[in-house]
Motif scaffolding. Structure first.
Motif, PDB file in Angstrom:
ATOM      1  N   LYS A 160      -8.112  -3.034  -8.064  1.00 19.53           N
ATOM      2  CA  LYS A 160      -6.999  -2.149  -8.424  1.00 19.53           C
ATOM      3  C   LYS A 160      -6.186  -2.689  -9.602  1.00 19.53           C
TER       4      LYS A 160
ATOM      5  N   LEU B   1     -12.207   2.346  -2.195  1.00 23.54           N
ATOM      6  CA  LEU B   1     -11.779   2.236  -3.598  1.00 23.54           C
ATOM      7  C   LEU B   1     -11.970   3.550  -4.341  1.00 23.54           C
TER       8      LEU B   1
ATOM      9  N   GLU C  53      -8.784   5.217  -3.458  1.00 24.49           N
ATOM     10  CA  GLU C  53      -7.523   4.612  -3.894  1.00 24.49           C
ATOM     11  C   GLU C  53      -7.521   4.134  -5.346  1.00 24.49           C
ATOM     12  N   ALA C  54      -8.705   4.061  -5.954  1.00 24.47           N
ATOM     13  CA  ALA C  54      -8.785   3.688  -7.378  1.00 24.47           C
ATOM     14  C   ALA C  54      -9.844   4.589  -8.034  1.00 24.47           C
TER      15      ALA C  54
END
Ligand code: 13P
Ligand code: SF4
Length: 347
Positions: free
Chosen positions: A264, A283, A286-287
Motif C-alpha cells: 500500500k 489487496l 484495498e489497493a
C-alpha cells in the motif's frame, strides 16, 4: 416491474462495491451483480444473527473475499486477530481461519464460545508436531527455551516458553536471553531467523523441528527470476514461511499484515506476492491501483471456510465446531502467548 430497493438488493450493491476488483478468486468467479445477489441473502442473515447472538467473526486475510468483506468484524493476520480475540467481549467468536487460530482465540478469550466453521481446517505447520514431540526435544536440550510459532496447537504452546508471530519473530528471538533455543514447528522460518540473526550480528544457536507450510515451501528462486525478467520494476514480497533462498531474493519479507502495508505504501508498478492467494484478493480491494502478477497459491485448509458453514455454525454449532480446551493446558498455553504480548506489545 423490477424492485431494486429490497434489503437484499442493497446488500448485493454493497458487496459489489467492495468485491468488483477481486480477480484472484479460488472458484474462478467474476464478481458482478449476479454473483453478489447470490450471496447477499447469506451475508444479511449472518450479520443479523451476529447481532442477535452477540457474536463476532474474526477472519484471516487468506479466507474468501465474501467472508472478509461480507461478514467479518475483524480481518487481518495472526497477531492482529489474537489481539482482537483477547479484547473481545462477545459471547460467541466465529473464527474464519484455521483451527490453531480458533484455539488461540479460545486460549485468550476463555469465556467466549469459540466456533470453527470446519473442523478439518488444519495447517501443515501446526499438524507437524505434538506436545509429546516438544517434550522429547526439551529432554535432549534441557534448559533451552522453546519458542513456538503461533501456527501451532494449544498443546504445543502449553509446552513452550514464548510464542511468536511472523511479524515479531526476529525481534523476540534477538532479545531472548541466552544463546541456544528450540524453535517449533517451522524449519524454514527457523532458517530465516538464523539468517536474520547473522545479519544483525546476534549469536544464537537455533535448533528447530521439521515442519513446513505447504503453500510457502513451494515458491522458488526460478519463479522470482522469471518474473523479474518479465516485469521490470517488479517488487517481490514474501512471507517468512518461504525458503531462505526465496526470502533472500525478495524486496520485502514480513507477516501478511506487513506485506499489505508494504504494498500500500510503495509505488512500484508490479508485485509478485509469495503467499496465499487470499492476500492478493484483499489487496485488489484495498489497493486497486496496484498490479499483481501470478505466483500465489491456495491454502486448502483456509478454503474450507464458507458463508454457508459460517451461517450453520452461528445458528446451531455442532459439537465438533466448538473449541474446547482442558483448563490447565489452556492456562499454560496462555502464559506462552502472554509472554509474546509482553515482549512484543505491538506487531
Ligand atoms: P500471518 O500471521 O502472517 O498472517 O501468517 C499466518 C499464516 O498462516 C501464514 O501462512
Ligand atoms: Fe498453515 Fe500454510 Fe495454510 Fe498458513 S498457509 S494456515 S501456514 S498451511
Amino acid at each position: 416491474m423490477i424492485i431494486t430497493d429490497t434489503p437484499s438488493e442493497a446488500e448485493a450493491e454493497r458487496l459489489l462495491k467492495l468485491l468488483m476488483n477481486v480477480e484472484c478468486d479460488p472458484h474462478g468467479r467474476t464478481w458482478n451483480l449476479e454473483t453478489c445477489r447470490e450471496i447477499a441473502p447469506l451475508t444479511l442473515e449472518i450479520n443479523r444473527l451476529k447481532r442477535e447472538k452477540n457474536a463476532v467473526i474474526l477472519a484471516h486475510s487468506y479466507v474468501e473475499p465474501e467472508i472478509i468483506y461480507g461478514v467479518a468484524d475483524f480481518r487481518g493476520d495472526s497477531y492482529y486477530l489474537s489481539v482482537q480475540a483477547k479484547q473481545s467481549q462477545a459471547a460467541i467468536i466465529v473464527f474464519a481461519g484455521v483451527v490453531f487460530m480458533a484455539e488461540t482465540a479460545k486460549i485468550l478469550s476463555p469465556a467466549a464460545t469459540v466456533v470453527v466453521p470446519d473442523r478439518g481446517s488444519g495447517c501443515s505447520l501446526a499438524d507437524s508436531i505434538t506436545g509429546e514431540d516438544v517434550r522429547k526435544m526439551k529432554a535432549v536440550y534441557p534448559g533451552a527455551p522453546v519458542v513456538c510459532y503461533i501456527n501451532s496447537t494449544a498443546e504445543v504452546k502449553a509446552e513452550s516458553d514464548v510464542c511468536v508471530t511472523s511479524g515479531n519473530v526476529y525481534d523476540i528471538v534477538a532479545n531472548l536471553p541466552g544463546r541456544r533455543l528450540l524453535f517449533v514447528p517451522d524449519r524454514l522460518m527457523a532458517e530465516n531467523v538464523r539468517a536474520e540473526m547473522k545479519r544483525r550480528g546476534v549469536d544464537k544457536e537455533i535448533i528447530s523441528s521439521d515442519g513446513t507450510c505447504l503453500v510457502h515451501d513451494e515458491f522458488t528462486p526460478a519463479q522470482i527470476a522469471e518474473a523479474r525478467a518479465q516485469f521490470p520494476g517488479l517488487k517481490v514480497v514474501a512471507h517468512p514461511e518461504c525458503t531462505p533462498e526465496v526470502a533472500a531474493l525478495a524486496d520485502f519479507v514480513g507477516s501478511t499484515g506487513a506485506m499489505m502495508k508494504y504494498v500500500k505504501t510503495s509505488n512500484a508498478p508490479y508485485y509478485l506476492m509469495l503467499t496465499e492467494c487470499g492476500l492478493v484478493g484483499r489487496l485488489e480491494v484495498e489497493a486497486p491501483e496496484k498490479n499483481f502478477i501470478g505466483g500465489c497459491r491456495l491454502c486448502p485448509y483456509m478454503k474450507l471456510n464458507s458463508l454457508e458453514k459460517i451461517l450453520q455454525a452461528l445458528k446451531a454449532p455442532r459439537a465438533d465446531q466448538i473449541v474446547t480446551l482442558d483448563e490447565d493446558l489452556r492456562q499454560k498455553a496462555q502464559r506462552c502467548i502472554d509472554r509474546m504480548f509482553e515482549l512484543a506489545p505491538q506487531d
